[in-house]
Design a protein around this motif. Structure first.
Motif, PDB file in Angstrom:
ATOM      1  N   PRO A   1      -8.410  83.619  47.818  1.00 42.43           N
ATOM      2  CA  PRO A   1      -9.740  83.786  47.231  1.00 42.43           C
ATOM      3  C   PRO A   1     -10.754  82.799  47.795  1.00 42.43           C
ATOM      4  O   PRO A   1     -10.433  81.635  48.064  1.00 42.43           O
ATOM      5  CB  PRO A   1      -9.509  83.540  45.747  1.00 42.43           C
TER       6      PRO A   1
ATOM      7  N   GLY B   1      -6.201  91.339  40.222  1.00 44.15           N
ATOM      8  CA  GLY B   1      -6.700  92.401  41.083  1.00 44.15           C
ATOM      9  C   GLY B   1      -6.631  93.747  40.385  1.00 44.15           C
ATOM     10  O   GLY B   1      -5.692  94.021  39.633  1.00 44.15           O
TER      11      GLY B   1
ATOM     12  N   LEU C   1      -5.065  89.606  44.618  1.00 44.25           N
ATOM     13  CA  LEU C   1      -6.185  88.788  45.091  1.00 44.25           C
ATOM     14  C   LEU C   1      -5.574  87.566  45.759  1.00 44.25           C
ATOM     15  O   LEU C   1      -5.229  86.595  45.099  1.00 44.25           O
ATOM     16  CB  LEU C   1      -7.094  88.366  43.937  1.00 44.25           C
TER      17      LEU C   1
END
Length: 162
Positions: free
Chosen positions: A47, A37, A44
């Motif tokens: 996902p 990220g 992140l």
């Protein structure tokens, strides 16, 4: 060939695994992140990857556990990614605590893409403002786009009524 996108608690970033049969999986990149990220919380989580009609891959991810943003990036090959952008999906919703587990699908009837995610919104009780009595309203929210540049204001997508 199947591709599985995931994150690990110790590395909240995009990880990928592949499988020929959907049962036996091989983590790519020695189970290290393939994309970290770069915006807001620099994480992140959760996902989700989808491919649009032109073959471009779109990554959507949670921006940490308490962010009101979701992260979006694109790739032609799942290796090289565009700059990440933080979409402020719940920033204008009073009491919003988070934006989790985004997903996206093409809505054929409306001819647009619909991005959905889970959010918790604190709602004030009708019997006073004591914050201990506030309830957390867990719902599925949405925004829509035709081009991944302009987005409609966030709105409820699914409310089971409990």
């Amino acid at each position: 060939m199947f591709v599985f996108a995931y994150f690990r608690t110790e590395a909240e970033a995009l990880h990928l695994a592949i499988s020929e049969d959907g049962l036996d999986w091989k983590a790519l990149n020695d189970n290290k992140p393939v994309l970290a990220g770069t915006v807001n919380t620099c994480t992140l989580r959760d996902p989700f990857i989808m491919q649009d009609r032109k073959g471009l891959y779109h990554l959507f991810a949670s921006d940490g556990g308490a962010s009101r943003y979701i992260v979006h990036a694109t790739s032609a090959d799942l290796l090289d990614w565009s700059e990440q952008e933080a979409l402020p999906v719940m920033i204008n919703v009073e009491g919003a605590r988070n934006s989790w587990a985004p997903e996206c699908f093409y809505d054929h009837q409306e001819d647009l893409f619909r991005i959905i995610w889970s959010s918790t919104v604190d709602t004030q009780p009708s019997t006073g403002a004591d914050s201990r009595l506030w309830r957390r309203d867990h719902r599925i929210w949405q925004t829509t786009t035709e081009c991944f540049k302009n987005y409609t204001p966030s709105a409820l997508f699914f409310d089971p009524g409990f």
